[in-house]
Design a protein around this motif. Structure first.
Motif, PDB file in Angstrom:
ATOM      1  N   PHE A 128      22.866  47.731  31.344  1.00  0.00           N
ATOM      2  CA  PHE A 128      22.352  47.596  32.717  1.00  0.00           C
ATOM      3  C   PHE A 128      21.204  46.592  32.711  1.00  0.00           C
ATOM      4  O   PHE A 128      20.031  46.965  32.775  1.00  0.00           O
ATOM      5  CB  PHE A 128      21.869  48.947  33.250  1.00  0.00           C
ATOM      6  CG  PHE A 128      22.918  50.015  33.252  1.00  0.00           C
ATOM      7  CD1 PHE A 128      23.825  50.125  34.304  1.00  0.00           C
ATOM      8  CD2 PHE A 128      23.013  50.919  32.201  1.00  0.00           C
ATOM      9  CE1 PHE A 128      24.795  51.111  34.308  1.00  0.00           C
ATOM     10  CE2 PHE A 128      23.981  51.914  32.194  1.00  0.00           C
ATOM     11  CZ  PHE A 128      24.884  52.003  33.248  1.00  0.00           C
TER      12      PHE A 128
ATOM     13  N   CYS B 168      18.275  46.853  35.131  1.00  0.00           N
ATOM     14  CA  CYS B 168      17.373  48.005  35.082  1.00  0.00           C
ATOM     15  C   CYS B 168      15.991  47.538  34.642  1.00  0.00           C
ATOM     16  O   CYS B 168      15.864  46.860  33.618  1.00  0.00           O
ATOM     17  CB  CYS B 168      17.904  49.053  34.114  1.00  0.00           C
ATOM     18  SG  CYS B 168      16.824  50.491  33.905  1.00  0.00           S
TER      19      CYS B 168
ATOM     20  N   THR C 274      25.159  55.860  29.551  1.00  0.00           N
ATOM     21  CA  THR C 274      25.359  55.791  30.995  1.00  0.00           C
ATOM     22  C   THR C 274      25.021  57.126  31.652  1.00  0.00           C
ATOM     23  O   THR C 274      24.440  57.168  32.742  1.00  0.00           O
ATOM     24  CB  THR C 274      26.809  55.395  31.320  1.00  0.00           C
ATOM     25  OG1 THR C 274      27.082  54.113  30.751  1.00  0.00           O
ATOM     26  CG2 THR C 274      27.044  55.352  32.817  1.00  0.00           C
TER      27      THR C 274
ATOM     28  N   ARG D 121      22.452  57.613  34.641  1.00  0.00           N
ATOM     29  CA  ARG D 121      22.943  58.226  35.876  1.00  0.00           C
ATOM     30  C   ARG D 121      22.075  59.429  36.259  1.00  0.00           C
ATOM     31  O   ARG D 121      21.739  59.611  37.431  1.00  0.00           O
ATOM     32  CB  ARG D 121      24.402  58.648  35.705  1.00  0.00           C
ATOM     33  CG  ARG D 121      25.023  59.320  36.924  1.00  0.00           C
ATOM     34  CD  ARG D 121      26.481  59.633  36.700  1.00  0.00           C
ATOM     35  NE  ARG D 121      27.274  58.412  36.617  1.00  0.00           N
ATOM     36  CZ  ARG D 121      27.734  57.757  37.675  1.00  0.00           C
ATOM     37  NH1 ARG D 121      27.502  58.216  38.896  1.00  0.00           N
ATOM     38  NH2 ARG D 121      28.442  56.656  37.520  1.00  0.00           N
TER      39      ARG D 121
ATOM     40  N   LEU E 102      23.634  51.935  40.005  1.00  0.00           N
ATOM     41  CA  LEU E 102      24.151  51.533  38.700  1.00  0.00           C
ATOM     42  C   LEU E 102      24.864  50.187  38.781  1.00  0.00           C
ATOM     43  O   LEU E 102      24.728  49.349  37.873  1.00  0.00           O
ATOM     44  CB  LEU E 102      25.097  52.603  38.164  1.00  0.00           C
ATOM     45  CG  LEU E 102      24.483  53.969  37.827  1.00  0.00           C
ATOM     46  CD1 LEU E 102      25.515  54.875  37.188  1.00  0.00           C
ATOM     47  CD2 LEU E 102      23.291  53.816  36.899  1.00  0.00           C
TER      48      LEU E 102
ATOM     49  N   ARG F 249      24.032  46.683  36.815  1.00  0.00           N
ATOM     50  CA  ARG F 249      25.002  46.039  35.922  1.00  0.00           C
ATOM     51  C   ARG F 249      25.107  44.542  36.208  1.00  0.00           C
ATOM     52  O   ARG F 249      25.491  43.767  35.334  1.00  0.00           O
ATOM     53  CB  ARG F 249      26.378  46.675  36.101  1.00  0.00           C
ATOM     54  CG  ARG F 249      26.533  48.058  35.462  1.00  0.00           C
ATOM     55  CD  ARG F 249      27.994  48.471  35.441  1.00  0.00           C
ATOM     56  NE  ARG F 249      28.173  49.801  34.879  1.00  0.00           N
ATOM     57  CZ  ARG F 249      28.310  50.904  35.585  1.00  0.00           C
ATOM     58  NH1 ARG F 249      28.283  50.838  36.921  1.00  0.00           N
ATOM     59  NH2 ARG F 249      28.467  52.077  34.994  1.00  0.00           N
TER      60      ARG F 249
END
Length: 215
Positions: free
Chosen positions: A133, A136, A171, A175, A210, A214
């Motif tokens: 990610f 992020c 993940t 999440r 998410l 990505r």
């Protein structure tokens, strides 16, 4: 293999001598038997807490029994301590006193080693979050990694998949963070919404965050 003695949650009486209520008992043919009738009354109780003392007392005792108690919340029996011969316990205590300083130093070294391992693992977990990610924020990735990888927490980072940095585990940690921090999930839970319904209600928001990370 140790014999098993039960610390009962309910009042029990010996099926042979009728004494009771029993603080400890064995089960023979599904019936409680007191330690006197089971020929174990000469053993002394060693509560759990010192792994070295427990190990040495068990090794020195020709007869021993594990003491267990049922945990209603976890719905399982858990070990509480050990019944061992009094002489064996005395020898084990003397042995532990003799090398207490050495064992303390070893524990300190082990603690330093584990702390260093945890720092490296958390950094690797954060790096894998950033790889999967890239959008992020780095500080957020570090926070997620730190939370997920706490030793002994049972969180996803400490599972076999998490320690292997498998994509699904990493993940799942991200999440969970998004669910709690970027949606109304916690508010829904506090309002009495069932967990699976609350998750379903915020799933689209989680997926959107998410997906943006990505990119």
């Amino acid at each position: 293999m140790d014999l098993v003695v039960i610390e009962p949650l309910k009042r029990r009486h010996c099926a042979e001598c009728r004494q009771g209520p029993l603080p400890l008992h064995l089960l023979e043919f599904n019936a409680p038997i007191c330690l006197d009738c089971a020929d174990l009354a000469h053993l002394v109780y060693l509560p759990r807490g010192s792994a070295a003392l427990t190990r040495r007392a068990r090794e020195a005792s020709s007869l021993c029994a594990a003491v267990i108690r049922f945990n209603r919340r976890r719905k399982r029996y858990e070990r509480q301590g050990l019944l061992v011969e009094e002489g064996a316990l005395a020898r084990a205590e003397s042995s532990c006193l003799a090398d207490a300083d050495a064992r303390a130093r070893r524990r300190e070294r082990d603690a330093v080693r584990r702390a260093a391992e945890d720092v490296r693992f958390t950094a690797s977990f954060a790096a894998e979050i950033q790889r999967l990610f890239p959008g992020c924020p780095p500080a957020r990735a570090r926070d997620v990694a730190t939370h997920a990888s706490v030793r002994g927490s049972g969180r996803v980072g400490r599972t076999a998949a998490g320690r292997s940095l498998e994509e699904g585990a990493v993940t799942a940690a991200v999440r969970a963070s998004v669910r709690h921090l970027d949606t109304e999930y916690d508010t829904l839970l506090m309002a009495g919404v069932a967990r699976h319904e609350a998750r379903a209600g915020v799933a689209s928001v989680v997926d959107a965050v998410l997906e943006s990370w990505r990119a």
